[in-house]
Write an enzyme that holds these catalytic residues in place. Structure first.
Site, PDB file in Angstrom:
ATOM      1  N   TYR A 112      23.031 -56.917  73.383  1.00 19.08           N
ATOM      2  CA  TYR A 112      24.277 -56.194  73.130  1.00 19.08           C
ATOM      3  C   TYR A 112      23.939 -54.705  73.109  1.00 19.08           C
ATOM      4  O   TYR A 112      23.029 -54.274  72.394  1.00 19.08           O
ATOM      5  CB  TYR A 112      24.874 -56.602  71.780  1.00 19.08           C
TER       6      TYR A 112
ATOM      7  N   ARG B 202      29.463 -55.479  70.187  1.00 19.02           N
ATOM      8  CA  ARG B 202      30.130 -56.363  69.238  1.00 19.02           C
ATOM      9  C   ARG B 202      30.369 -55.577  67.953  1.00 19.02           C
ATOM     10  O   ARG B 202      29.604 -54.667  67.609  1.00 19.02           O
ATOM     11  CB  ARG B 202      29.291 -57.613  68.972  1.00 19.02           C
TER      12      ARG B 202
ATOM     13  N   ASP C 128      17.897 -52.518  67.625  1.00 17.22           N
ATOM     14  CA  ASP C 128      18.359 -51.441  66.735  1.00 17.22           C
ATOM     15  C   ASP C 128      17.643 -50.111  66.995  1.00 17.22           C
ATOM     16  O   ASP C 128      17.258 -49.407  66.058  1.00 17.22           O
ATOM     17  CB  ASP C 128      18.186 -51.838  65.265  1.00 17.22           C
TER      18      ASP C 128
ATOM     19  N   ASP D 251      21.934 -54.753  69.909  1.00 22.38           N
ATOM     20  CA  ASP D 251      22.629 -53.757  69.077  1.00 22.38           C
ATOM     21  C   ASP D 251      21.881 -52.427  69.056  1.00 22.38           C
ATOM     22  O   ASP D 251      21.760 -51.782  68.015  1.00 22.38           O
ATOM     23  CB  ASP D 251      22.778 -54.274  67.634  1.00 22.38           C
TER      24      ASP D 251
ATOM     25  N   GLN E 239      14.450 -55.950  63.399  1.00 21.71           N
ATOM     26  CA  GLN E 239      15.102 -54.668  63.642  1.00 21.71           C
ATOM     27  C   GLN E 239      14.064 -53.558  63.437  1.00 21.71           C
ATOM     28  O   GLN E 239      13.391 -53.508  62.400  1.00 21.71           O
ATOM     29  CB  GLN E 239      16.267 -54.461  62.680  1.00 21.71           C
TER      30      GLN E 239
END
Length: 351
Positions: free
Chosen positions: A228, A262, A174, A201, A151
């Site tokens: 995602y 998610r 991230d 994410d 991340q």
């Protein structure tokens, strides 16, 4: 796994055609400080200019940043309010503010930085604004196979009433961490005509944030799933999480290999019932018939995930893609997310 190499990443920093911009930023009537890497301004680093800005300001304090790449971690303390970073180039790619650490990168004391500590830029001061520039995390995944926790945040926000206008956010996992000071504390951010890219994410957190007319680009990792877009962790007491309005969701990834998001439950917090709403937006074919994914043991169907009147090859309407009702859509406009008790949305966006 096909992620961007370091050379590809640095090439992207100067890619002026990444997204269509309306033109150079309008000249600001007053600059309080100028940062110039070559030494022709008041300071040569972003952090030095922030440190020199007054604390507790109640009106904008504008720091103009001349074209160049500015490396090093930047932190805006909570006491530095109403700061504005304004890129003075013709396009956002002309001014780049970046660092290169990841979650698993070790500090001098031998402990990892963690996800929050990886941020190139951390914003703790309320009423911050950024215009016409790029924030990036240049962590080179290929060069560090020994680091498992990759991340690497470009920008971490914790403060309220933040505005990003024609700003690019570049990283892999991230990229944009939209947060607040604590669970249950509401912090708002408004992004207009911005560009955000990443893979896993890459727009996430518990803040209330609106992305208005932004381009959201999913990188091709060469895996399935490919990634995602969002990982909201909105507190159950907050009716407003992440809103995408009139955006373009694009990717070079194969069809149906990317999820819209998610639900993230930090530390397995049961009250982190994330919300992502995507409305009136163009969605590419990288999003498939099942657009949402479970996150570990937390099912997506129990989160607040929905769409409304999207279009494009990836804007499918299926039983696995909840749609807002007309009444729900009427209460999830931009102003509903940003207004708050202080009517801030009316002041900053014109909505």
């Amino acid at each position: 796994m096909r992620r961007r190499t370091f050379l590809e990443f640095t090439a992207a920093l100067g890619a002026g055609a990444t997204v269509a911009w309306s033109g150079p930023a309008a000249a600001h009537p007053k600059l309080d400080l100028i940062v110039a890497a070559e030494g022709a301004g008041d300071f040569t680093t972003i952090q030095a200019a922030i440190d020199a800005a007054p604390s507790g300001a109640t009106t904008p304090y504008v720091i103009g940043v001349r074209p160049g790449t500015y490396l090093g971690q930047v932190i805006v303390p909570a006491g530095k309010t109403f700061l504005e970073l304004r890129g003075l180039g013709r396009a956002p790619a002309d001014v780049v503010i970046a660092d290169d650490r990841a979650n698993g990168t070790l500090k001098p004391d031998g402990t990892p930085w963690g996800t929050s500590g990886s941020a190139s830029v951390t914003l703790n001061g309320a009423d911050f604004r950024a215009t016409n520039l790029t924030f990036a995390n240049l962590f080179d995944e290929a060069a560090h196979p020994e680091i498992a926790n990759r991340q690497a945040v470009a920008v971490l926000t914790r403060a309220d009433r933040l505005v990003f206008d024609r700003v690019r956010f570049l990283a892999n996992q991230d990229t944009l961490y939209l947060n607040s000071t604590a669970a249950g504390v509401i912090a708002r951010a408004y992004l207009r005509d911005c560009y955000v890219e990443g893979d896993v994410d890459f727009i996430f957190g518990r803040a209330t944030a609106v992305l208005d007319r932004c381009r959201v680009h999913s990188l091709d990792r060469g895996t399935s799933p490919n990634g995602y877009v969002t990982a909201p962790s909105t507190d159950l007491g907050n009716p407003h999480g992440l809103l995408f309005s009139r955006c373009r969701l694009t990717s070079d990834a194969p069809a149906a290999t990317v999820y819209l998001g998610r639900p993230w439950h930090p530390s397995n917090d049961p009250n982190a019932v994330g919300q992502t709403i995507i409305r009136e937006s163009w969605i590419g074919a990288h999003i498939g018939a099942t657009a949402w994914s479970d996150f570990g043991t937390w099912p997506w169907a129990e989160a607040r995930l929905a769409e409304h009147r999207n279009f494009g090859p990836g804007a499918l309407v299926t039983p696995d893609r909840p749609q807002l009702t007309r009444d729900e859509a009427a209460t999830t406009e931009i102003a509903d997310f940003l207004r708050g008790a202080d009517d801030w949305s009316l002041e900053c966006t014109g909505h």
